[in-house]
Design a protein around this motif. Structure first.
Motif, mmCIF file in Angstrom:
data_model
loop_
_atom_site.group_PDB
_atom_site.id
_atom_site.type_symbol
_atom_site.label_atom_id
_atom_site.label_comp_id
_atom_site.label_asym_id
_atom_site.label_seq_id
_atom_site.Cartn_x
_atom_site.Cartn_y
_atom_site.Cartn_z
ATOM 1 N N UNK A 1 -20.755 -20.721 -99.630
ATOM 2 C CA UNK A 1 -19.169 -20.471 -99.748
ATOM 3 C C UNK A 1 -18.468 -18.302 -99.915
ATOM 4 N N UNK A 2 -17.316 -17.950 -99.754
ATOM 5 C CA UNK A 2 -17.007 -16.842 -100.094
ATOM 6 C C UNK A 2 -16.987 -16.058 -100.884
ATOM 7 N N UNK A 3 -18.186 -16.319 -101.795
ATOM 8 C CA UNK A 3 -17.469 -15.315 -103.268
ATOM 9 C C UNK A 3 -18.416 -14.238 -103.083
ATOM 10 N N UNK A 4 -18.013 -12.720 -103.299
ATOM 11 C CA UNK A 4 -19.499 -11.843 -103.852
ATOM 12 C C UNK A 4 -19.603 -11.898 -104.336
ATOM 13 N N UNK A 5 -19.566 -11.960 -105.855
ATOM 14 C CA UNK A 5 -20.734 -12.267 -106.560
ATOM 15 C C UNK A 5 -20.452 -13.981 -106.998
ATOM 16 N N UNK A 6 -22.209 -14.513 -107.848
ATOM 17 C CA UNK A 6 -21.970 -15.330 -109.009
ATOM 18 C C UNK A 6 -22.245 -15.054 -110.339
ATOM 19 N N UNK A 7 -21.499 -15.405 -111.010
ATOM 20 C CA UNK A 7 -21.801 -14.646 -112.600
ATOM 21 C C UNK A 7 -22.096 -15.597 -113.166
ATOM 22 N N UNK A 8 -23.492 -15.989 -113.888
ATOM 23 C CA UNK A 8 -24.433 -17.114 -113.954
ATOM 24 C C UNK A 8 -24.695 -17.189 -115.962
ATOM 25 N N UNK A 9 -24.353 -17.816 -116.497
ATOM 26 C CA UNK A 9 -25.073 -17.985 -117.882
ATOM 27 C C UNK A 9 -25.633 -19.212 -118.232
ATOM 28 N N UNK A 10 -27.279 -18.970 -117.700
ATOM 29 C CA UNK A 10 -27.679 -20.857 -117.811
ATOM 30 C C UNK A 10 -28.829 -20.645 -119.386
ATOM 31 N N UNK B 1 -26.334 -13.139 -120.305
ATOM 32 C CA UNK B 1 -27.942 -13.109 -120.792
ATOM 33 C C UNK B 1 -26.585 -13.696 -121.727
ATOM 34 N N UNK B 2 -27.082 -15.037 -122.551
ATOM 35 C CA UNK B 2 -25.809 -15.259 -123.769
ATOM 36 C C UNK B 2 -27.372 -15.243 -125.121
ATOM 37 N N UNK B 3 -27.197 -14.896 -126.342
ATOM 38 C CA UNK B 3 -27.768 -14.566 -127.530
ATOM 39 C C UNK B 3 -27.060 -15.717 -128.442
ATOM 40 N N UNK B 4 -26.178 -15.163 -128.260
ATOM 41 C CA UNK B 4 -25.145 -15.705 -129.805
ATOM 42 C C UNK B 4 -24.351 -17.366 -129.658
ATOM 43 N N UNK B 5 -25.355 -18.392 -130.312
ATOM 44 C CA UNK B 5 -24.766 -19.315 -129.464
ATOM 45 C C UNK B 5 -24.366 -19.736 -131.329
ATOM 46 N N UNK B 6 -23.356 -20.614 -130.978
ATOM 47 C CA UNK B 6 -22.774 -21.046 -132.564
ATOM 48 C C UNK B 6 -23.549 -22.810 -132.612
#
Lengths: 262, 330
Positions: free
Chosen positions: B63-72, B187-192
């Protein structure tokens, strides 16, 4: 330990209508009533008290001072206290500013472990105040709750709907709960409580009482602005089918056939 | 991927979780999001949070998105509102989008206000039209019933946030993956970890897609009165090739399963013909009905539904339905 039920007076929808010729919303004479979903929140709060007798149930409302009798009437359900947040500075608040004012009221009440509100109001329909309160107060959010299974001083178990379905979850207190309508039967007022209510007052607090920063209240504290409102054009009045029952059904069927090109 | 270059001030669409049955809303938001980004000469970003996302990412690339910003992250496998919301807030603080859109779904309507509150910005719920004017998002939403539309702006704070009613904007067209969509990993480092404890799953909401796509809907409300009448409506629906829908009131009474629920807390439908049996026509239900051909049968001549109906019939449902069914069978 306090349970706070946030309630919102809303105009009685049944009595509001759109004057199509003039293109205006007629609200004149529409009485204020308590938002329907807030009754579900109130019932959930009272059920917590049924389970733990020493819990206090308070109702909290941000509204015009002339809603005081409407708020007072809630004593009839057996609530312990009622607080009305009323100040000119609160007028014109959007959901962000409304949540700010309510959170100041909740902080002033103190010792609040369970905050309840209807999932959304019938006039604004945004469903934003509950999640907003949870974020502000740093409490867990239990959104779209159908019923409460268990509660004590430390934890609560509820049945809630989220995008994955209906679940039973347990959370440690404090929590903010938003109520959706359910099979829950809302209790009726008791004469005993109604009589007691005559000697009970509604506390009325202004911005100063709750240490609210006026820059975060009302219009100045609101992020959104209503730029304009307009009545949709081209509203048509439909055809009404006449006749006796038999004729009505006949005509209805001919419309059905016509529509499908049969 | 290295440090990314997502431009400030762009338009973001925050995805439904990958296991949501409303996931396709992001393709509707793609079409309107593209228009808004182009108006603003900026980029369009899709934000996705979850675990095992590669399949979804391949799908979205078309689809016509310029970016996919993802946190996996494995931590996202379990849906926890705060962990999802906190991550989205961090992302927004880092990249500073001008506009953030979500679907007005059970998920979007819950998480969006939490995010808006953390960012102390404005959020307009349930928009049915959006436009961009020199960087200002023009948001149109229904107010006081669907007869009035309010135009709302968020002039002083950023980002400008809106939830968008499903099925109002068309699905964007997908294309061959031409490699123009860039991936940006977050990148996510801080989880509750003080999660809610899931004690039981009572039921998974059944898929309502057949209702959402139905061309003809026979909808029933509290005025239907009995199970017998409800069964007749189901029978009529089969005869006429219609799907059955219901109001929340009827669902809450336990008369019919939640998957049939139309309206603000149910599904939004877009049929060519919508026939309401015993429905009063309150806004919470009617806001989920996008249809120009509304017919209504109700015993109360003052019911609000008649103000919207193109064809109305005041009749006692108990008499009307058996007669209708008999004649339809002929």
């Amino acid at each position: 330990m306090n349970i706070v039920v946030c309630v919102k007076p809303v105009p009685d929808r049944e009595k509001m209508y759109v004057d199509k010729e003039k293109g205006v919303l007629v609200r004149n004479g529409a009485d204020m009533v308590i938002n329907e979903l807030d009754y579900y929140a109130l019932e959930l709060g009272l059920r917590c008290k049924d389970m733990q007798k020493d819990f206090n149930v308070l109702v909290l409302s941000m509204a015009n001072h002339n809603c005081i009798n409407l708020i007072r009437s809630l004593y009839g359900y057996g609530v312990d206290d009622a607080v009305l947040l009323s100040d000119k500075a609160f007028q014109g608040s959007d959901t962000l500013a409304t949540s700010y004012v309510l959170s100041c009221g909740i902080r002033k009440i103190g010792e609040c472990k369970i905050i309840l509100c209807g999932c959304e109001s019938s006039d604004g329909c945004t469903a934003q105040v509950g999640p907003n309160l949870a974020q502000r107060l740093g409490m867990k959010l239990l959104a779209n709750v159908l019923s409460i299974q268990y509660v004590d001083e430390k934890k609560i178990q509820v049945q809630q709907i989220d995008y994955q379905g209906i679940k039973i979850v347990e959370a440690s207190l404090p929590v903010v709960i938003t109520a959706v309508s359910s099979e829950l039967k809302i209790r009726t007022k008791k004469i005993k409580f109604i009589l007691e209510a005559q000697n009970k007052d509604v506390s009325v607090w202004n911005a100063q009482d709750i240490h609210a920063d006026c820059a975060q209240c009302g219009l100045s504290g609101s992020a959104t602005q209503v730029k304009s409102m307009h009545v949709k054009v081209g509203i048509q009045t439909g055809v009404m089918i006449d006749g006796d029952q038999e004729e009505k059904v006949e005509q209805f069927i001919s419309y059905l056939k016509k529509w499908k090109g049969m | 991927m290295g440090e990314s270059t997502i431009e400030e001030g762009g338009v973001w669409v925050i995805s439904e979780p990958s296991d949501s049955d409303k996931f396709d809303v992001i393709y509707e938001l793609n079409s309107i999001g593209r228009k808004l980004a182009d108006r603003n000469n900026n980029t369009l970003t899709l934000v996705l949070i979850g675990y095992a996302l590669q399949e979804k990412i391949e799908e979205i690339k078309r689809f016509s998105y310029d970016y996919i910003l993802y946190a996996e992250n494995k931590m996202f496998e379990y849906y926890d509102l705060e962990n999802y919301a906190n991550t989205l807030v961090e992302m927004i603080r880092k990249y500073k989008p001008g506009v953030v859109l979500l679907g007005s779904t059970l998920y979007g309507r819950t998480i969006a206000p939490w995010i808006a509150s953390a960012l102390k910005t404005g959020l307009t719920a349930d928009c049915i039209w959006l436009d961009m004017n020199e960087g200002t998002l023009i948001q149109v939403r229904p107010a006081f019933g669907d007869n009035i539309e309010a135009e709302i702006i968020c002039p002083r704070r950023k980002p400008q946030m809106a939830t968008v009613r499903p099925h109002v904007f068309p699905l964007a067209e997908c294309r061959d993956n031409d490699g123009t969509c860039k991936l940006v990993r977050y990148d996510v480092t801080n989880f509750k970890t003080d999660f809610l404890t899931l004690l039981d799953r009572i039921k998974v909401l059944e898929n309502s897609q057949s209702l959402e796509k139905a061309q003809i809907i026979f909808a029933v409300g509290r005025g239907i009165k009995s199970k017998k009448n409800l069964d007749m409506v189901f029978e009529l629906a089969v005869l006429y090739g219609a799907q059955v829908g219901a109001t929340r009131a009827l669902v809450d009474m336990g008369m019919i399963d939640r998957k049939y629920q139309i309206g603000q807390t149910g599904v939004t439908v877009k049929p060519k013909l919508y026939i309401a049996f015993g429905i009063s026509g309150c806004i919470q239900h009617m806001s989920g009905v996008l249809c120009n051909e509304i017919w209504a049968v109700n015993n109360d001549e003052n019911a609000q539904i008649f103000k919207k109906a193109t064809l109305g019939c005041v009749a006692d449902i108990n008499v009307f339905l058996p007669l209708l069914l008999n004649k339809m069978k002929e």
